[in-house]
Design a protein around this motif. Structure first.
Motif, mmCIF file in Angstrom:
data_model
loop_
_atom_site.group_PDB
_atom_site.id
_atom_site.type_symbol
_atom_site.label_atom_id
_atom_site.label_comp_id
_atom_site.label_asym_id
_atom_site.label_seq_id
_atom_site.Cartn_x
_atom_site.Cartn_y
_atom_site.Cartn_z
ATOM 1 N N ALA A 159 0.827 -1.206 0.000
ATOM 2 C CA ALA A 159 0.000 0.000 0.000
ATOM 3 C C ALA A 159 0.863 1.258 0.000
ATOM 4 N N HIS A 160 1.956 1.231 0.773
ATOM 5 C CA HIS A 160 2.841 2.387 0.842
ATOM 6 C C HIS A 160 3.529 2.595 -0.502
ATOM 7 N N ALA A 161 3.996 1.488 -1.097
ATOM 8 C CA ALA A 161 4.666 1.572 -2.392
ATOM 9 C C ALA A 161 3.705 2.102 -3.452
ATOM 10 N N ALA A 162 2.435 1.653 -3.376
ATOM 11 C CA ALA A 162 1.452 2.090 -4.366
ATOM 12 C C ALA A 162 1.187 3.578 -4.235
ATOM 13 N N PRO A 197 -0.864 3.751 4.206
ATOM 14 C CA PRO A 197 -1.553 5.042 4.076
ATOM 15 C C PRO A 197 -3.067 4.903 4.145
ATOM 16 N N SER A 198 -3.728 5.996 4.494
ATOM 17 C CA SER A 198 -5.187 5.943 4.635
ATOM 18 C C SER A 198 -5.869 5.730 3.289
ATOM 19 N N SER A 199 -5.145 5.951 2.201
ATOM 20 C CA SER A 199 -5.734 5.740 0.869
ATOM 21 C C SER A 199 -5.870 4.254 0.531
ATOM 22 N N CYS A 200 -5.319 3.382 1.359
ATOM 23 C CA CYS A 200 -5.320 1.944 1.081
ATOM 24 C C CYS A 200 -6.748 1.409 0.952
ATOM 25 N N GLN A 201 -6.986 0.623 -0.104
ATOM 26 C CA GLN A 201 -8.337 0.125 -0.393
ATOM 27 C C GLN A 201 -8.750 -1.021 0.538
ATOM 28 N N ASP A 202 -7.824 -1.945 0.751
ATOM 29 C CA ASP A 202 -8.166 -3.118 1.557
ATOM 30 C C ASP A 202 -7.308 -3.147 2.827
ATOM 31 N N LEU A 203 -7.811 -2.442 3.835
ATOM 32 C CA LEU A 203 -7.057 -2.295 5.082
ATOM 33 C C LEU A 203 -6.737 -3.646 5.708
ATOM 34 N N GLN A 204 -7.764 -4.512 5.753
ATOM 35 C CA GLN A 204 -7.587 -5.782 6.449
ATOM 36 C C GLN A 204 -6.450 -6.586 5.834
ATOM 37 N N GLN A 205 -6.465 -6.654 4.508
ATOM 38 C CA GLN A 205 -5.422 -7.433 3.842
ATOM 39 C C GLN A 205 -4.049 -6.802 4.063
ATOM 40 N N ASN A 229 11.565 -5.399 20.805
ATOM 41 C CA ASN A 229 10.440 -5.038 21.671
ATOM 42 C C ASN A 229 9.612 -3.839 21.223
ATOM 43 N N ILE A 230 9.832 -3.335 19.979
ATOM 44 C CA ILE A 230 9.009 -2.213 19.510
ATOM 45 C C ILE A 230 8.381 -2.544 18.159
ATOM 46 N N LEU A 231 7.075 -2.432 18.110
ATOM 47 C CA LEU A 231 6.359 -2.591 16.847
ATOM 48 C C LEU A 231 5.665 -1.267 16.555
ATOM 49 N N ASP A 232 6.004 -0.667 15.412
ATOM 50 C CA ASP A 232 5.431 0.627 15.043
ATOM 51 C C ASP A 232 4.565 0.437 13.803
ATOM 52 N N ILE A 233 3.258 0.649 13.945
ATOM 53 C CA ILE A 233 2.357 0.370 12.809
ATOM 54 C C ILE A 233 2.109 1.594 11.919
ATOM 55 N N GLY A 234 2.877 2.676 12.126
ATOM 56 C CA GLY A 234 2.856 3.805 11.194
ATOM 57 C C GLY A 234 1.629 4.684 11.283
ATOM 58 N N GLY A 235 1.395 5.436 10.209
ATOM 59 C CA GLY A 235 0.278 6.404 10.191
ATOM 60 C C GLY A 235 -0.913 5.843 9.444
ATOM 61 N N GLY A 236 -1.606 6.718 8.735
ATOM 62 C CA GLY A 236 -2.757 6.272 7.964
ATOM 63 C C GLY A 236 -4.076 6.466 8.695
ATOM 64 N N GLY A 239 -8.271 11.013 10.895
ATOM 65 C CA GLY A 239 -8.745 11.998 11.865
ATOM 66 C C GLY A 239 -10.178 11.725 12.256
ATOM 67 N N SER A 240 -10.876 10.906 11.466
ATOM 68 C CA SER A 240 -12.256 10.604 11.843
ATOM 69 C C SER A 240 -12.256 9.432 12.822
ATOM 70 N N GLU A 241 -13.174 9.501 13.774
ATOM 71 C CA GLU A 241 -13.252 8.461 14.793
ATOM 72 C C GLU A 241 -13.657 7.131 14.161
ATOM 73 N N GLY A 242 -14.547 7.211 13.161
ATOM 74 C CA GLY A 242 -15.005 6.009 12.475
ATOM 75 C C GLY A 242 -13.858 5.271 11.805
ATOM 76 N N GLN A 243 -12.992 6.028 11.115
ATOM 77 C CA GLN A 243 -11.881 5.395 10.412
ATOM 78 C C GLN A 243 -10.885 4.805 11.413
ATOM 79 N N LEU A 244 -10.696 5.495 12.547
ATOM 80 C CA LEU A 244 -9.797 4.970 13.580
ATOM 81 C C LEU A 244 -10.310 3.619 14.082
ATOM 82 N N LYS A 245 -11.632 3.558 14.269
ATOM 83 C CA LYS A 245 -12.213 2.298 14.751
ATOM 84 C C LYS A 245 -12.093 1.193 13.718
ATOM 85 N N GLN A 246 -12.181 1.575 12.442
ATOM 86 C CA GLN A 246 -12.007 0.607 11.360
ATOM 87 C C GLN A 246 -10.599 0.012 11.405
ATOM 88 N N VAL A 247 -9.600 0.886 11.536
ATOM 89 C CA VAL A 247 -8.219 0.397 11.607
ATOM 90 C C VAL A 247 -8.057 -0.464 12.862
#
Ligand SMILES: *Cc1c(COP(=O)(O)O)cnc(C)c1O
Length: 411
Positions: A159-162, A197-205, A229-236, A239-247
């Motif tokens: 997704a990032h490369a795309a 990135p938040s533009s990613c079409q298939d978040l789950q995959q 001991n650190i896992l960083d899942i990045g941005g994406g 700002g909407s609460e709905g999208q945060l819950k989706q992620v």
């Protein structure tokens, strides 16, 4: 709305009960009624605090690290630092800015997959231990200039490369090689970072792949004796609460499977837009207007407005605060300032342009607006990404004023 809080570089206006951000914008527009009608920005620092509360309640396990490049205005850094966030700095300038605000170096990560020597040295000198790394070339620079660094390896995601059409990070294939090279050079590896990135079409995959790849890297690292001991899942996060819950719902089961709390792995994320997007609004003035006819052939000159299409010029454009447009982002239609009195009720297809008369300087291609006059004001919300630095150094006016506000209840 009295009560100004003085800060070294900026002034924050305290809003008492019932006074809204719209009132503040109105106030500044009225002040300019007879003046030059220059564009200005209003920043609502309370929005940062509200987003933080939202973050903590939705994803309590993820420690937020704010990427400074999203908006580096001192007021934003100060508020986020006081809320205890960590910071992602892409260079020496950003790192210095954050250190000046009293952020402890252990809460800073130096990102960027290709770092200048001076920036690595600066990190070493200032005790910033956590650095992002993606290649052997980078590894050898770091081992020379900052041998006590703790590395987060940047894992590539489709997704990032795309999104960037560039390959960021290393692939799982080259992973063992990179870890062995680190081992040989005596540099510590402590974790993995990736970005979807938040533009990613298939978040789950996307998260399925990224998190299972990250688990493989952790296993290989542990095999080689690293304390992973650190896992960083990045941005994406938009700002909407709905999208945060989706992620969150895409990520939670994966974290439970691969990195359960008992594993002792710290989970970080890099919410940038999430914190700042909604905190800033931009008011611009209409400086020019043209009427076009949609059906050139069927309309005679002076026909009625029904088939009219309007083209407006504004006093800021893509070479100013709308620079995001040049990067392919869409700018949402503005709202019309309420003092605009529409002669009729109707709305018309309109396009909005910056002042440069350049083909590229189209800010909004098409939206529906009432008929405007030169001198009217338009208000763009969600302008927080692209900091006031960009606002001022790129804008056509030497300095785009930024008025900060916070309501007493947020304060
Ligand atoms: C820009 C950036 C982000 C986040 O941006 P969002 O708009 O919040 O997705 C995260 N990490 C790094 C390293 C960045 O450069």
């Amino acid at each position: 709305m009295k009560g100004l809080v003085d800060k070294p570089n900026y002034i924050i206006e305290l809003l008492e009960g019932g006074v809204t951000l719209d009132d503040v914008i109105d106030g500044h527009i009225c002040e300019q009624a007879l003046g030059e009608k220059s564009a200005f920005v209003v920043g609502d620092l309370g929005a940062l605090m509200r987003q933080h509360v939202c973050w903590q309640s939705a994803v309590p396990r993820m420690q937020p690290y704010y990427p400074v490049k999203c908006n580096s205005s001192p007021a934003v850094i100060e508020v986020l630092a006081s809320l205890g966030l960590g910071f992602i700095c892409a260079n020496k300038t950003e790192a210095s800015l954050v250190l000046e605000h009293g952020v402890p170096p252990e809460n800073i990560i130096l990102s960027g997959v290709c770092k200048q020597l001076a920036h690595i040295k600066h990190a070493a000198k200032n005790n910033i231990q956590h650095l992002v790394c993606e290649s052997e070339a980078e590894l050898s620079k770091i081992s020379r200039l900052h041998p006590s660094a703790k590395l987060l390896l940047q894992l590539t995601t489709e997704a990032h490369a795309a999104e960037t059409s560039m390959a960021f990070g290393f692939s799982l294939k080259s992973c063992r090689h990179l870890l062995e090279a680190a081992k040989e050079l005596g540099v510590q590896v402590v974790g993995v970072t990736f970005h979807i990135p938040s533009s990613c079409q298939d978040l789950q995959q996307a998260y399925n792949h990224a998190l299972s790849d990250a688990r493989c890297v952790f296993d290989m690292g542990v095999d080689l004796g690293f304390n992973m001991n650190i896992l960083d899942i990045g941005g994406g996060f938009t700002g909407s609460e709905g999208q945060l819950k989706q992620v969150e719902s895409a990520v939670r089961p994966l974290l439970e499977a691969y990195f359960p709390p008992l594993s002792g792995v710290h989970v970080l994320a890099q919410p940038g837009s999430f914190y700042v997007a909604s905190a800033f609004s931009l008011a611009v003035n209409v400086i020019g207007k043209k009427v076009m006819n949609r059906h050139w052939d069927s309309l005679t000159q002076g026909g009625n407005n029904e088939d009219a299409e309007f083209l407006y010029y504004m006093n800021e454009g893509v070479y100013g605060p709308f620079s995001r447009k040049l990067l392919g982002n869409c700018i949402a239609a503005p709202s019309v300032h309420k003092h605009v009195r529409c002669a009729e009720e109707g709305v018309y297809p309109s396009s909005l342009w910056g002042p440069s008369l350049d083909q590229l300087d189209q800010v909004v291609e098409r939206c529906l607006l009432p008929e405007l006059s030169v001198g009217d004001w338009l208000c763009f919300s969600n302008m927080g990404v692209c900091g006031p630095e960009e606002f001022s150094c790129l804008s056509t006016s030497p300095q785009l004023p930024v008025y900060y506000t916070v309501s007493t209840c947020d304060w």
